[in-house]
Design an enzyme around this catalytic site. Structure first.
Site, short mmCIF file in Angstrom:
data_model
loop_
_atom_site.label_atom_id
_atom_site.label_comp_id
_atom_site.label_asym_id
_atom_site.label_seq_id
_atom_site.Cartn_x
_atom_site.Cartn_y
_atom_site.Cartn_z
N SER A 21 32.08 41.33 60.55
CA SER A 21 33.06 40.51 59.82
C SER A 21 34.49 40.95 60.09
O SER A 21 35.00 41.88 59.45
CB SER A 21 32.78 40.60 58.31
N ALA A 26 35.87 47.06 55.39
CA ALA A 26 34.71 47.95 55.23
C ALA A 26 33.67 47.66 56.32
O ALA A 26 33.12 48.59 56.92
CB ALA A 26 34.10 47.78 53.85
N ASN A 109 28.80 33.99 47.94
CA ASN A 109 29.06 33.09 49.06
C ASN A 109 27.94 32.08 49.28
O ASN A 109 27.97 31.33 50.25
CB ASN A 109 29.25 33.89 50.35
N GLU A 173 33.38 29.03 51.88
CA GLU A 173 32.73 30.31 51.59
C GLU A 173 32.20 30.36 50.15
O GLU A 173 31.92 31.44 49.61
CB GLU A 173 33.69 31.47 51.88
N HIS A 246 38.16 37.17 51.17
CA HIS A 246 37.82 36.17 50.14
C HIS A 246 38.78 36.39 48.97
O HIS A 246 39.17 37.54 48.70
CB HIS A 246 36.39 36.34 49.62
N CYS A 367 30.53 40.25 44.55
CA CYS A 367 30.02 39.56 45.75
C CYS A 367 28.52 39.35 45.64
O CYS A 367 27.97 38.42 46.21
CB CYS A 367 30.24 40.39 47.00
O1 SUG Z 1 31.11 37.92 54.46
N1 SUG Z 1 30.02 41.25 54.83
C1 SUG Z 1 30.25 40.10 53.98
C2 SUG Z 1 30.75 40.55 52.63
C3 SUG Z 1 30.82 39.41 51.67
C4 SUG Z 1 31.54 39.76 50.42
N2 SUG Z 1 31.52 38.66 49.54
C5 SUG Z 1 32.51 38.32 48.68
N3 SUG Z 1 33.70 38.83 48.80
N4 SUG Z 1 32.25 37.44 47.81
C6 SUG Z 1 31.25 39.14 54.63
O2 SUG Z 1 32.19 39.61 55.28
C7 SUG Z 1 29.21 42.36 56.84
C8 SUG Z 1 28.00 42.33 57.72
C9 SUG Z 1 28.02 43.37 58.80
O3 SUG Z 1 29.10 43.72 59.28
O4 SUG Z 1 26.93 43.81 59.19
C10 SUG Z 1 29.34 41.11 55.97
O5 SUG Z 1 28.87 40.06 56.34
#
Ligand code: SUG
Length: 445
Positions: A21, A26, A109, A173, A246, A367
């Site tokens: 992402s 993170a 999401n 999203e 987000h 999330c």
């Molecule tokens: O869409 N992370 C998700 C985190 C979603 C957080 N959701 C909200 N803020 N509501 C994203 O970025 C990381 C997957 C990876 O790197 O393996 C990921 O998809």
């Protein structure tokens, strides 16, 4: 009576750190790290159990089938399922990572949800998010649509829409960019949609803006919302550039309280005025703004202060903020919480949840859940297998302990044994949750 239920995404067996992402700091930072699928799933279940024990309505959304072999076939891999996996692992490991992400765990999401009190046809509406901005998440929408239709099956009360057209102009999203304010959960509310960009604009941001105004408008139309009670707000580009991929990374709201960072919105004064206007005659909004001087946006994003669950807690007068443990470890965020709680503000208590496995992929407590306001009659019409009882909690923790790997490194995703393990586990899960023996694509072949 109506209650706000939280449906949490149950973490899947392939939970891993793929670094997929862009703009999610993170996820980018932890790429390649070894994950603990079992630890992640148990952390999530413990959080669900806490809310259920407090008397809140808690639901569960099942993980999706991963690695998702049908996706790998669409991008040209052939042979048996095992061969598809091995070939993808050798020649296109990034595609395999995309096919294997456990990202459906971030239920905020999954969809945008409008309670029946807001919809012109008085039904509860879901629009599954198309998640077209990231490849791994664009695979989710079809299974999410199936899951919502099975969990909310009563066509007279619930509508599960088709996801928006899967194209960048309608990038959606889901509830992560949607906040609903109201006097009481069952009363008509104001629905706030937050977007990062417009469909036709040439985007110049450092990181992708994942939601368009046109997607928000389409969802509001489909749900039959009252235009006078609907607000569209532009997210600040500075927030996206700082890692707020987000809006729920810098803002959360419940009942009449909106809790947000000073830099969340492009035009803050205009946004707050629009919310005030849309609330007229329904409730008086309370704005809890955290200044950049108090909690710098970098701290807000690393601690996920705003990605907390803001809850009407049974038996407590003021709201409870269920924040990630990382807030406790971030001085500015922790001090802000202590000062607010000691004052007369709307948040009376801050509690902490350990969801570190998810946090390392940029997913905090908020999330992990999809909020669904349910009247008593609607709650009675939910598939009971998806509502967390003590018995379901026991069954799911036992199921996780039996089937999930303790650790998983991204290179292990090509292991054919993992495919067999996930399928055996998910097949059993459909029985535990009463989802039907044809719930997953692998069950239908
Ligand atoms: O869409 N992370 C998700 C985190 C979603 C957080 N959701 C909200 N803020 N509501 C994203 O970025 C990381 C997957 C990876 O790197 O393996 C990921 O998809």
């Amino acid at each position: 009576m109506a209650a706000e239920a939280n449906f949490d995404g149950l973490v899947g067996l392939t939970h891993n750190y793929g670094g997929l992402s862009e703009g999610n700091l993170a996820s980018m930072k932890n790429q390649g790290a070894v994950s603990s699928p079992r630890g992640a799933a148990l952390e999530g279940l413990a959080k669900m159990k806490r809310l259920a024990d407090a008397g809140l309505v808690q639901g569960v959304l099942p993980p999706h089938e991963r690695p998702f072999v049908p996706f790998l076939r669409v991008v040209g891999f052939t042979g048996t399922d095992t061969q598809v996996l091995e070939r993808a692992g050798k020649s296109a490991p990034v595609l395999l990572l995309n096919a294997a992400s456990a990202s459906p765990m971030w239920a905020a999401n999954a969809a945008t949800v409008s309670p029946s009190a807001d919809a012109s046809d008085e039904r509860l509406h879901f629009t599954p998010a198309n998640l077209v901005t990231t490849l791994h998440r664009s695979i989710e929408a079809a299974q999410t649509q199936t899951a919502l239709a099975r969990i909310f099956p009563d066509r007279l009360r619930f509508v599960t829409h088709t996801p928006l057209h899967p194209q960048a102009g309608f990038a959606d999203e889901g509830a992560a960019n949607h906040v609903r304010l109201c006097a009481e959960h069952g009363a008509p509310g104001v629905e706030i949609f937050v977007y990062g960009r417009e469909a036709e604009e040439s985007w110049t941001g450092r990181y992708p803006a994942r939601q368009t105004l046109q997607a928000c408008q389409a969802v509001a139309r489909a749900h039959g919302l009252n235009p006078a009670r609907t607000v569209f707000i532009r997210q600040a580009q500075a927030a996206i550039d700082a890692g707020a991929f987000h809006n729920d990374v810098v803002c959360v709201g419940t009942r009449n309280v909106l809790f947000f960072h000073e830099l969340a919105f492009e035009n803050k004064a205009g946004a707050l005025a629009a919310i005030r206007k849309a609330s007229q005659g329904l409730f008086e909004p309370i704005f809890v703004e955290v200044a950049q001087d108090e909690v710098p946006i970098a701290d807000a994003i690393s601690s996920y202060l705003f990605n907390s669950q803001l809850l009407v807690w049974p038996g407590e007068d003021r709201l409870v903020l269920l924040a990630p443990e990382e807030v406790r470890e971030t001085v500015s965020a922790r001090d802000w919480c202590a000062r607010h709680v000691a004052g007369n503000g709307p948040i009376g208590r801050v509690d902490f949840a350990d969801v570190r496995q998810s946090m390392r992929n940029g997913g905090g407590p908020a999330c992990l859940r999809l909020r669904v306001v349910l009247t008593d009659q609607e709650q009675a019409a939910v598939n009971p297998g998806a509502l967390l009882t003590d018995a379901l909690y026991e069954a799911l923790t036992g199921w996780v302990t039996r089937h999930y790997r303790e650790t998983l490194a991204p290179f292990e995703l090509a292991d054919p044994a993992l495919l067999d393990e996930t399928r055996a586990a998910l097949d059993e899960l459909t029985r535990i949750m009463g989802l039907g023996g044809d719930f997953y694509p692998f069950q239908r072949v």
